[in-house]
Design a protein around this motif. Structure first.
Motif, PDB file in Angstrom:
ATOM      1  N   ALA A   5       1.117   6.736  -6.473  1.00 23.71           N
ATOM      2  CA  ALA A   5       0.712   8.027  -7.034  1.00 23.71           C
ATOM      3  C   ALA A   5       1.873   8.726  -7.730  1.00 23.71           C
ATOM      4  CB  ALA A   5       0.151   8.924  -5.934  1.00 23.71           C
ATOM      5  N   GLN A   6       3.083   8.473  -7.237  1.00 22.81           N
ATOM      6  CA  GLN A   6       4.272   9.097  -7.825  1.00 22.81           C
ATOM      7  C   GLN A   6       4.863   8.276  -8.975  1.00 22.81           C
ATOM      8  OE1 GLN A   6       5.361  12.168  -6.876  1.00 22.81           O
ATOM      9  NE2 GLN A   6       3.546  12.186  -5.551  1.00 22.81           N
ATOM     10  N   ASN A   7       4.431   7.036  -9.104  1.00 26.13           N
ATOM     11  CA  ASN A   7       5.002   6.130 -10.123  1.00 26.13           C
ATOM     12  C   ASN A   7       3.878   5.346 -10.793  1.00 26.13           C
ATOM     13  OD1 ASN A   7       8.110   6.241  -9.326  1.00 26.13           O
ATOM     14  ND2 ASN A   7       6.930   6.043  -7.427  1.00 26.13           N
ATOM     15  N   ASN A   8       2.923   6.071 -11.355  1.00 28.99           N
ATOM     16  CA  ASN A   8       1.719   5.426 -11.863  1.00 28.99           C
ATOM     17  C   ASN A   8       1.939   4.905 -13.279  1.00 28.99           C
ATOM     18  OD1 ASN A   8      -0.942   4.613 -12.384  1.00 28.99           O
ATOM     19  ND2 ASN A   8      -1.772   6.256 -11.112  1.00 28.99           N
ATOM     20  N   ASN A   9       2.656   3.787 -13.352  1.00 27.96           N
ATOM     21  CA  ASN A   9       2.910   3.148 -14.641  1.00 27.96           C
ATOM     22  C   ASN A   9       3.027   1.641 -14.417  1.00 27.96           C
ATOM     23  OD1 ASN A   9       5.971   2.388 -14.409  1.00 27.96           O
ATOM     24  ND2 ASN A   9       5.868   4.557 -13.780  1.00 27.96           N
ATOM     25  N   ARG A  10       2.840   0.899 -15.483  1.00 29.27           N
ATOM     26  CA  ARG A  10       2.797  -0.566 -15.361  1.00 29.27           C
ATOM     27  C   ARG A  10       4.139  -1.157 -14.972  1.00 29.27           C
ATOM     28  NH1 ARG A  10      -0.907   0.752 -19.276  1.00 29.27           N
ATOM     29  NH2 ARG A  10      -3.001  -0.164 -18.957  1.00 29.27           N
ATOM     30  N   GLU A  11       5.230  -0.575 -15.436  1.00 28.17           N
ATOM     31  CA  GLU A  11       6.545  -1.107 -15.116  1.00 28.17           C
ATOM     32  C   GLU A  11       6.808  -1.046 -13.603  1.00 28.17           C
ATOM     33  OE1 GLU A  11       6.157  -0.112 -19.226  1.00 28.17           O
ATOM     34  OE2 GLU A  11       5.942   1.172 -17.447  1.00 28.17           O
ATOM     35  N   TRP A  12       6.540   0.116 -13.015  1.00 29.87           N
ATOM     36  CA  TRP A  12       6.740   0.254 -11.571  1.00 29.87           C
ATOM     37  C   TRP A  12       5.799  -0.673 -10.810  1.00 29.87           C
ATOM     38  CZ3 TRP A  12       3.924   1.300  -7.255  1.00 29.87           C
ATOM     39  CH2 TRP A  12       4.632   1.616  -6.091  1.00 29.87           C
ATOM     40  N   PHE A  13       4.545  -0.740 -11.258  1.00 30.06           N
ATOM     41  CA  PHE A  13       3.559  -1.564 -10.564  1.00 30.06           C
ATOM     42  C   PHE A  13       3.986  -3.034 -10.547  1.00 30.06           C
ATOM     43  CE2 PHE A  13      -0.374  -3.911  -9.986  1.00 30.06           C
ATOM     44  CZ  PHE A  13      -1.031  -3.172  -9.008  1.00 30.06           C
ATOM     45  N   GLN A  14       4.424  -3.543 -11.688  1.00 30.44           N
ATOM     46  CA  GLN A  14       4.834  -4.942 -11.741  1.00 30.44           C
ATOM     47  C   GLN A  14       6.066  -5.195 -10.884  1.00 30.44           C
ATOM     48  OE1 GLN A  14       3.109  -7.460 -12.937  1.00 30.44           O
ATOM     49  NE2 GLN A  14       1.530  -5.965 -13.497  1.00 30.44           N
ATOM     50  N   ALA A  15       6.990  -4.243 -10.858  1.00 29.00           N
ATOM     51  CA  ALA A  15       8.185  -4.397 -10.028  1.00 29.00           C
ATOM     52  C   ALA A  15       7.842  -4.379  -8.538  1.00 29.00           C
ATOM     53  CB  ALA A  15       9.187  -3.290 -10.347  1.00 29.00           C
ATOM     54  N   ASN A  16       6.726  -3.733  -8.194  1.00 26.25           N
ATOM     55  CA  ASN A  16       6.305  -3.628  -6.806  1.00 26.25           C
ATOM     56  C   ASN A  16       5.057  -4.461  -6.525  1.00 26.25           C
ATOM     57  OD1 ASN A  16       7.856  -1.218  -5.245  1.00 26.25           O
ATOM     58  ND2 ASN A  16       7.787  -0.828  -7.452  1.00 26.25           N
ATOM     59  N   ARG A  17       4.848  -5.468  -7.340  1.00 27.19           N
ATOM     60  CA  ARG A  17       3.659  -6.303  -7.204  1.00 27.19           C
ATOM     61  C   ARG A  17       3.526  -6.939  -5.813  1.00 27.19           C
ATOM     62  NH1 ARG A  17      -0.797  -7.522 -10.796  1.00 27.19           N
ATOM     63  NH2 ARG A  17      -2.132  -8.696  -9.388  1.00 27.19           N
ATOM     64  N   PRO A  18       4.602  -7.424  -5.203  1.00 28.28           N
ATOM     65  CA  PRO A  18       4.453  -7.972  -3.847  1.00 28.28           C
ATOM     66  C   PRO A  18       3.916  -6.953  -2.840  1.00 28.28           C
ATOM     67  CG  PRO A  18       6.517  -8.703  -4.803  1.00 28.28           C
ATOM     68  CD  PRO A  18       5.968  -7.652  -5.726  1.00 28.28           C
ATOM     69  N   ARG A  19       4.325  -5.690  -2.967  1.00 28.34           N
ATOM     70  CA  ARG A  19       3.812  -4.647  -2.076  1.00 28.34           C
ATOM     71  C   ARG A  19       2.325  -4.433  -2.316  1.00 28.34           C
ATOM     72  NH1 ARG A  19       6.875   0.786  -2.686  1.00 28.34           N
ATOM     73  NH2 ARG A  19       5.630   1.279  -0.828  1.00 28.34           N
ATOM     74  N   TYR A  20       1.918  -4.444  -3.577  1.00 23.11           N
ATOM     75  CA  TYR A  20       0.494  -4.292  -3.895  1.00 23.11           C
ATOM     76  C   TYR A  20      -0.311  -5.452  -3.329  1.00 23.11           C
ATOM     77  CZ  TYR A  20      -3.835  -4.840  -6.490  1.00 23.11           C
ATOM     78  OH  TYR A  20      -5.152  -5.059  -6.815  1.00 23.11           O
ATOM     79  N   ASP A  21       0.165  -6.669  -3.533  1.00 18.96           N
ATOM     80  CA  ASP A  21      -0.557  -7.843  -3.045  1.00 18.96           C
ATOM     81  C   ASP A  21      -0.740  -7.788  -1.533  1.00 18.96           C
ATOM     82  OD1 ASP A  21      -0.754  -8.859  -5.617  1.00 18.96           O
ATOM     83  OD2 ASP A  21       1.004 -10.150  -5.423  1.00 18.96           O
ATOM     84  N   ALA A  22       0.306  -7.351  -0.812  1.00 11.35           N
ATOM     85  CA  ALA A  22       0.215  -7.258   0.645  1.00 11.35           C
ATOM     86  C   ALA A  22      -0.772  -6.167   1.062  1.00 11.35           C
ATOM     87  CB  ALA A  22       1.594  -6.981   1.232  1.00 11.35           C
TER      88      ALA A  22
END
Length: 236
Positions: A23-40
Motif C-alpha cells: 500500500a505504501q509502495n504501489n508501483n511495478r518496480e517495488w512489486f517486482q523487487a519484492n516478488r518473492p514476498r508476494y509469491d509467499a
C-alpha cells in the motif's frame, strides 16, 4: 463441524506486512523487487481459502469449485480509473459454487491490514430486474427476510450494513410504507470486520466458516429470489 487448521493454512504477520508495504509502495518496480514476498503471501492466502472451501462444503455443495476459481487477481484494472496504482492493497476471494464468476450471491472474504479485513455477503449492485424483485418481495412478504436478517445471532455477527439507499421512496411505493427503509435500499450487504489479531489467530479459518454458515440463509434467500424462481420480466 470444525475444520482443522494446518500450519500452511494459517495466515501470518508476513502476509499482512507485505500488503501493508504494498500500500505504501504501489508501483511495478517495488512489486517486482519484492516478488518473492508476494509469491509467499499469495500461496499462504491460497492455502487459507482451500481450508475455507473444505469448511463450507460441510453445509453447502461446491461442485467443480477450486481455489483459483475463488481468488481475485491482485492487479487492478486501471484503464478507466484516475487512480493508476497497478495493484490492489488486499487479497480477496468469492466463495460459492463456481467461484467468483458464478454470477450468484456468494461469500466475499477481504484480507487487508489494520482492521480492514472483513467477511461480507448480500445484495450488491443488483440489476434493475433483481432490485424490482427484491422490493416486490419486501412489499408482499417481508417476514421471511426479516426473520433472517433480524435474528439476534445474525445481527450480532453482522452489525454493519453497506450499500446505497434512495433518499425518497422508489416509484410505485408510498413514503409511509411500513417497510420503507428496506424498500429504499438499492443495496443490502452485511459485513463482519476482523482485526489483525483476529486474522492471525490459529482458528481464523473456523471463524470465517462460522460467519459463512450464519449468513447462508440470507444468500439462499437472494439466490432463490433472483435466480431460482421462474424468471418474469419486471419493470421499474
Amino acid at each position: 463441524m470444525k475444520t482443522k487448521n494446518t500450519p500452511n493454512s494459517q495466515l501470518t504477520v508476513q502476509t499482512l506486512d507485505f500488503l501493508r508495504d504494498l500500500a505504501q509502495n504501489n508501483n511495478r518496480e517495488w512489486f517486482q523487487a519484492n516478488r518473492p514476498r508476494y509469491d509467499a503471501a499469495k500461496a499462504e492466502f491460497e492455502h487459507f481459502v482451500g481450508r475455507l472451501l473444505q469448511g463450507i462444503e460441510t453445509f453447502e455443495s461446491l461442485p467443480n469449485t477450486s481455489v483459483k476459481d475463488c481468488i481475485f487477481r491482485i492487479n487492478r484494472d486501471i484503464r478507466f480509473s484516475k487512480d493508476k496504482a497497478p495493484y490492489k492493497k488486499h487479497f480477496a476471494a468469492a466463495v460459492g459454487p463456481g467461484g467468483r464468476h458464478s454470477g450468484r450471491i456468494d461469500y466475499y472474504l477481504h484480507l487487508q491490514p489494520d482492521g480492514e479485513s472483513f467477511l461480507g455477503a448480500g445484495m450488491w449492485q443488483p440489476t434493475p430486474a433483481h432490485l424490482a424483485k427484491f422490493r416486490q418481495e419486501v412489499d408482499y412478504n417481508v417476514d421471511e427476510l426479516k426473520d433472517i436478517i433480524e435474528a439476534p445471532e445474525f445481527r450480532t455477527y453482522f452489525p454493519e450494513i453497506s450499500g446505497e439507499s434512495m433518499k425518497t421512496a422508489p416509484k410505485g411505493y408510498s413514503a409511509d410504507h411500513p417497510e420503507i427503509d428496506l424498500l429504499r435500499r438499492k443495496e443490502l450487504f452485511f459485513m463482519h470486520r476482523y482485526s489483525d489479531k483476529d486474522v492471525l489467530k490459529p482458528g481464523f479459518a473456523d471463524e470465517v466458516v462460522k460467519g459463512c454458515r450464519l449468513i447462508k440463509p440470507y444468500c439462499d434467500y437472494l439466490n432463490y429470489l433472483f435466480y431460482d424462481e421462474k424468471d418474469e420480466t419486471i419493470s421499474l
